[in-house]
Design a protein around this motif. Structure first.
Motif, PDB file in Angstrom:
ATOM      1  N   HIS A 285      -9.501  -7.084  -4.965  1.00  0.00           N
ATOM      2  CA  HIS A 285     -10.709  -6.317  -4.636  1.00  0.00           C
ATOM      3  C   HIS A 285     -11.955  -7.021  -5.188  1.00  0.00           C
ATOM      4  O   HIS A 285     -12.987  -7.111  -4.505  1.00  0.00           O
ATOM      5  CB  HIS A 285     -10.590  -4.911  -5.206  1.00  0.00           C
ATOM      6  CG  HIS A 285     -11.753  -4.016  -4.876  1.00  0.00           C
ATOM      7  ND1 HIS A 285     -12.056  -3.630  -3.585  1.00  0.00           N
ATOM      8  CD2 HIS A 285     -12.698  -3.442  -5.680  1.00  0.00           C
ATOM      9  CE1 HIS A 285     -13.135  -2.851  -3.597  1.00  0.00           C
ATOM     10  NE2 HIS A 285     -13.534  -2.724  -4.855  1.00  0.00           N
ATOM     11  N   ALA A 286     -11.845  -7.546  -6.413  1.00  0.00           N
ATOM     12  CA  ALA A 286     -12.968  -8.262  -7.014  1.00  0.00           C
ATOM     13  C   ALA A 286     -13.320  -9.517  -6.234  1.00  0.00           C
ATOM     14  O   ALA A 286     -14.480  -9.959  -6.235  1.00  0.00           O
ATOM     15  CB  ALA A 286     -12.644  -8.616  -8.461  1.00  0.00           C
ATOM     16  N   ALA A 287     -12.324 -10.108  -5.576  1.00  0.00           N
ATOM     17  CA  ALA A 287     -12.548 -11.312  -4.771  1.00  0.00           C
ATOM     18  C   ALA A 287     -13.010 -10.992  -3.352  1.00  0.00           C
ATOM     19  O   ALA A 287     -13.176 -11.898  -2.533  1.00  0.00           O
ATOM     20  CB  ALA A 287     -11.266 -12.150  -4.711  1.00  0.00           C
ATOM     21  N   GLY A 288     -13.195  -9.702  -3.054  1.00  0.00           N
ATOM     22  CA  GLY A 288     -13.705  -9.314  -1.743  1.00  0.00           C
ATOM     23  C   GLY A 288     -12.654  -9.158  -0.674  1.00  0.00           C
ATOM     24  O   GLY A 288     -12.972  -9.143   0.522  1.00  0.00           O
ATOM     25  N   VAL A 289     -11.388  -9.018  -1.084  1.00  0.00           N
ATOM     26  CA  VAL A 289     -10.302  -8.902  -0.109  1.00  0.00           C
ATOM     27  C   VAL A 289     -10.135  -7.446   0.318  1.00  0.00           C
ATOM     28  O   VAL A 289     -10.013  -6.544  -0.526  1.00  0.00           O
ATOM     29  CB  VAL A 289      -8.977  -9.432  -0.697  1.00  0.00           C
ATOM     30  CG1 VAL A 289      -7.850  -9.314   0.334  1.00  0.00           C
ATOM     31  CG2 VAL A 289      -9.152 -10.888  -1.142  1.00  0.00           C
ATOM     32  N   GLU A 290     -10.100  -7.206   1.613  1.00  0.00           N
ATOM     33  CA  GLU A 290      -9.802  -5.884   2.165  1.00  0.00           C
ATOM     34  C   GLU A 290      -8.293  -5.693   2.151  1.00  0.00           C
ATOM     35  O   GLU A 290      -7.546  -6.551   2.622  1.00  0.00           O
ATOM     36  CB  GLU A 290     -10.321  -5.780   3.601  1.00  0.00           C
ATOM     37  CG  GLU A 290      -9.996  -4.463   4.285  1.00  0.00           C
ATOM     38  CD  GLU A 290     -10.378  -4.464   5.760  1.00  0.00           C
ATOM     39  OE1 GLU A 290      -9.835  -3.617   6.497  1.00  0.00           O
ATOM     40  OE2 GLU A 290     -11.186  -5.323   6.166  1.00  0.00           O
ATOM     41  N   LEU A 291      -7.823  -4.565   1.625  1.00  0.00           N
ATOM     42  CA  LEU A 291      -6.396  -4.330   1.437  1.00  0.00           C
ATOM     43  C   LEU A 291      -5.878  -3.270   2.392  1.00  0.00           C
ATOM     44  O   LEU A 291      -6.548  -2.252   2.639  1.00  0.00           O
ATOM     45  CB  LEU A 291      -6.119  -3.906  -0.006  1.00  0.00           C
ATOM     46  CG  LEU A 291      -6.570  -4.892  -1.088  1.00  0.00           C
ATOM     47  CD1 LEU A 291      -6.308  -4.320  -2.476  1.00  0.00           C
ATOM     48  CD2 LEU A 291      -5.892  -6.242  -0.915  1.00  0.00           C
ATOM     49  N   ARG A 292      -4.673  -3.514   2.884  1.00  0.00           N
ATOM     50  CA  ARG A 292      -3.961  -2.556   3.716  1.00  0.00           C
ATOM     51  C   ARG A 292      -2.522  -2.511   3.218  1.00  0.00           C
ATOM     52  O   ARG A 292      -1.883  -3.559   3.085  1.00  0.00           O
ATOM     53  CB  ARG A 292      -4.008  -2.973   5.184  1.00  0.00           C
ATOM     54  CG  ARG A 292      -5.433  -3.154   5.702  1.00  0.00           C
ATOM     55  CD  ARG A 292      -5.491  -3.683   7.109  1.00  0.00           C
ATOM     56  NE  ARG A 292      -6.875  -3.981   7.496  1.00  0.00           N
ATOM     57  CZ  ARG A 292      -7.243  -4.444   8.682  1.00  0.00           C
ATOM     58  NH1 ARG A 292      -6.329  -4.670   9.613  1.00  0.00           N
ATOM     59  NH2 ARG A 292      -8.511  -4.688   8.945  1.00  0.00           N
ATOM     60  N   GLY A 293      -2.001  -1.321   2.956  1.00  0.00           N
ATOM     61  CA  GLY A 293      -0.678  -1.255   2.361  1.00  0.00           C
ATOM     62  C   GLY A 293       0.152  -0.099   2.858  1.00  0.00           C
ATOM     63  O   GLY A 293      -0.359   0.816   3.516  1.00  0.00           O
ATOM     64  N   ASP A 294       1.446  -0.153   2.527  1.00  0.00           N
ATOM     65  CA  ASP A 294       2.303   0.985   2.839  1.00  0.00           C
ATOM     66  C   ASP A 294       2.042   2.091   1.813  1.00  0.00           C
ATOM     67  O   ASP A 294       1.249   1.932   0.890  1.00  0.00           O
ATOM     68  CB  ASP A 294       3.778   0.563   2.891  1.00  0.00           C
ATOM     69  CG  ASP A 294       4.342   0.136   1.539  1.00  0.00           C
ATOM     70  OD1 ASP A 294       3.585   0.140   0.539  1.00  0.00           O
ATOM     71  OD2 ASP A 294       5.532  -0.204   1.480  1.00  0.00           O
ATOM     72  N   GLU A 295       2.717   3.206   1.974  1.00  0.00           N
ATOM     73  CA  GLU A 295       2.429   4.360   1.117  1.00  0.00           C
ATOM     74  C   GLU A 295       2.693   4.065  -0.352  1.00  0.00           C
ATOM     75  O   GLU A 295       1.923   4.466  -1.237  1.00  0.00           O
ATOM     76  CB  GLU A 295       3.260   5.564   1.579  1.00  0.00           C
ATOM     77  CG  GLU A 295       2.849   6.119   2.932  1.00  0.00           C
ATOM     78  CD  GLU A 295       1.510   6.851   2.902  1.00  0.00           C
ATOM     79  OE1 GLU A 295       0.830   6.847   1.855  1.00  0.00           O
ATOM     80  OE2 GLU A 295       1.142   7.436   3.940  1.00  0.00           O
ATOM     81  N   ARG A 296       3.766   3.357  -0.653  1.00  0.00           N
ATOM     82  CA  ARG A 296       4.075   3.075  -2.053  1.00  0.00           C
ATOM     83  C   ARG A 296       3.041   2.132  -2.672  1.00  0.00           C
ATOM     84  O   ARG A 296       2.632   2.308  -3.821  1.00  0.00           O
ATOM     85  CB  ARG A 296       5.484   2.490  -2.176  1.00  0.00           C
ATOM     86  CG  ARG A 296       6.575   3.523  -1.945  1.00  0.00           C
ATOM     87  CD  ARG A 296       7.914   3.053  -2.511  1.00  0.00           C
ATOM     88  NE  ARG A 296       8.505   1.989  -1.695  1.00  0.00           N
ATOM     89  CZ  ARG A 296       9.665   1.399  -1.984  1.00  0.00           C
ATOM     90  NH1 ARG A 296      10.343   1.756  -3.079  1.00  0.00           N
ATOM     91  NH2 ARG A 296      10.157   0.454  -1.202  1.00  0.00           N
ATOM     92  N   ALA A 297       2.611   1.143  -1.929  1.00  0.00           N
ATOM     93  CA  ALA A 297       1.600   0.221  -2.444  1.00  0.00           C
ATOM     94  C   ALA A 297       0.289   0.945  -2.714  1.00  0.00           C
ATOM     95  O   ALA A 297      -0.372   0.719  -3.742  1.00  0.00           O
ATOM     96  CB  ALA A 297       1.385  -0.912  -1.445  1.00  0.00           C
ATOM     97  N   ARG A 298      -0.074   1.843  -1.814  1.00  0.00           N
ATOM     98  CA  ARG A 298      -1.321   2.595  -1.996  1.00  0.00           C
ATOM     99  C   ARG A 298      -1.244   3.501  -3.231  1.00  0.00           C
ATOM    100  O   ARG A 298      -2.215   3.646  -3.970  1.00  0.00           O
ATOM    101  CB  ARG A 298      -1.612   3.427  -0.744  1.00  0.00           C
ATOM    102  CG  ARG A 298      -1.832   2.592   0.508  1.00  0.00           C
ATOM    103  CD  ARG A 298      -1.971   3.482   1.729  1.00  0.00           C
ATOM    104  NE  ARG A 298      -3.291   4.091   1.800  1.00  0.00           N
ATOM    105  CZ  ARG A 298      -3.566   5.206   2.459  1.00  0.00           C
ATOM    106  NH1 ARG A 298      -2.591   5.871   3.086  1.00  0.00           N
ATOM    107  NH2 ARG A 298      -4.803   5.682   2.490  1.00  0.00           N
TER     108      ARG A 298
END
Length: 423
Positions: A285-298
């Motif tokens: 997140h600090a590097a500006g990456v947009e994240l998309r994850g499954d329920e457990r990752a979130r």
């Protein structure tokens, strides 16, 4: 100007074919002298190259081609010096032409040897990467092949200058005129004409996205080796050193997100996820990456870190941007299955201290390059000691992974006897 300017794609290919036979017979000294001359000319004519590149960048911004393509397109003095250094590195490689691959003597006394020879005329089709103009020309020259370069209209000014510089320098050093040819970068009709030069062009290497790959598949009658997309994964195993995992993750995703060996999906073993995902998500997140994850990752990423719910499409997407999909898995086998379902066969990595997990990943993942405790960003001809590359093949033909000088040769059998006849 040494680079010829025929009026059609067919004329361009025929000019290359006329140069191919004398080029194949050149000694290593002439080829290496030509490569050094190209490198020297690139550095000497840097202002001219940058002026042409500025025109392409201006047009690219006006056409809103996006940051990833602009990064691929951009040249500066440091990048030009790097391209020149790569050309000199190609010159320093052993000449592959005439190399004996293997050999044996038959029971009847006949000697059989298999030796490397050039293909003849190779064509390289590429998108928005002017460095490929020189990388491909240098590799073709070292391997004794004439080359037809077909860059995209996005880099038309850069490619014209670079191809002219390479052709002029090589011809002055003793390379047959016409050995380095450029097709301007027009529409699909031009691509179709190039891809159907049977008997003239011996092999085509496309370097670009799935759109280019599909366009060639629809029309090509010349053999094609695809340097295709990279939907690359990093699997963090239960036993992983998390400091190493974080460093490899950040390097693989953020150093140059618009290239084919960049990471697109992170897989984390459930036993490591609770500790690793919060720190990884924070760093991404600090590097500006947009994240998309499954329920457990979130759920495990921690507060304040936005992670959108990943869709089926996300797992299959080569983002070529600061976007990353994250999934929690329950075993190395599940990670291997995920890579097998969604990976493109380019580069895959595991971080682990388990010999069994590492071995299972190496054996179970079907990709050109499989890494243990190292970044996928190393999948590159220059990093592999090839000087440069034309692209990274995800096929299973004679060329797989980085395509360098040896991958630009075929072979012939040389058979020598003392009068033997077959009974």
């Amino acid at each position: 100007m040494a680079i010829s300017t025929p009026t059609s794609v067919t004329d361009i290919c025929l000019a290359a074919k006329a140069a191919a036979k004398p080029l194949a017979a050149l000694g290593a000294d002439v080829k290496d002298r030509a490569l050094h001359a190209i490198a020297d000319a690139l550095v000497a004519r840097t202002p001219e190259i940058l002026e042409a590149n500025a025109k392409d960048l201006e047009a690219g911004r006006a056409n809103e081609i996006g940051d990833a393509l602009l990064d691929r397109l951009a040249l500066d003095a440091e990048r030009i010096e790097g391209i020149a250094a790569g050309t000199r590195a190609i010159a320093a490689l052993p000449d592959p032409v005439g190399e004996t691959i293997d050999g044996h003597r038959l029971p009847n006394g006949v000697d059989v040897r298999r030796v490397r020879v050039p293909f003849g005329v190779v064509a390289v089709v590429y998108e928005a990467r002017p460095n490929v103009t020189i990388d491909a020309a240098g590799l073709a020259l070292k391997s004794g092949n004439a080359i037809v370069l077909r860059g995209s209209s996005t880099a038309i000014h850069s490619n014209r200058v670079l191809a002219a510089i390479a052709s002029e320098a090589a011809t002055a050093a003793g390379v047959p005129e016409g050995a380095i040819q450029l097709v301007a970068g027009g529409g699909r009709e031009e691509l179709a004409e190039l891809a159907t030069q049977d008997g003239v062009v011996d092999l085509i290497f496309p370097r670009g996205g799935e759109g280019l790959k599909n366009a060639l598949k629809a029309v090509a009658t010349v053999p094609v080796i695809y340097a295709a997309s990279g939907n690359c994964h990093l699997y963090v195993d239960a036993s992983a050193k998390l400091d190493d995992a974080e460093a490899i993750l950040i390097n693989g995703k953020t150093q140059r997100p618009g290239v084919c060996n960049a990471l697109e999906t992170l897989l984390v073993h459930a036993d490591a996820a609770a500790e690793f995902l919060p720190r990884a998500a924070k760093a991404l997140h600090a590097a500006g990456v947009e994240l998309r994850g499954d329920e457990r990752a979130r759920a495990l990423a921690g507060p304040g870190i936005p992670i959108a719910l990943a869709t089926e499409e996300d797992w299959a997407t080569e983002y070529l941007a600061l976007t990353l999909a994250i999934r929690v898995v329950d075993s190395a086998a599940e990670a291997i299955d995920h890579v097998g379902r969604y990976g493109s066969g380019h580069s895959e990595a595991i971080v682990t201290q388990s010999t069994d997990a590492a071995r299972a990943f190496q054996l179970g993942v079907d990709a050109a390059c499989v890494y243990v405790n190292a970044s996928t960003r190393f999948t590159d001809g220059g990093e592999f000691g090839m000087g440069a590359e034309i692209g990274n093949s995800t096929q299973k033909l004679h060329a797989r992974g980085p395509i360098g000088v040896r991958e630009l040769t075929t072979f012939k059998y040389l058979i020598e006897g003392t009068g033997q006849v077959r009974a």
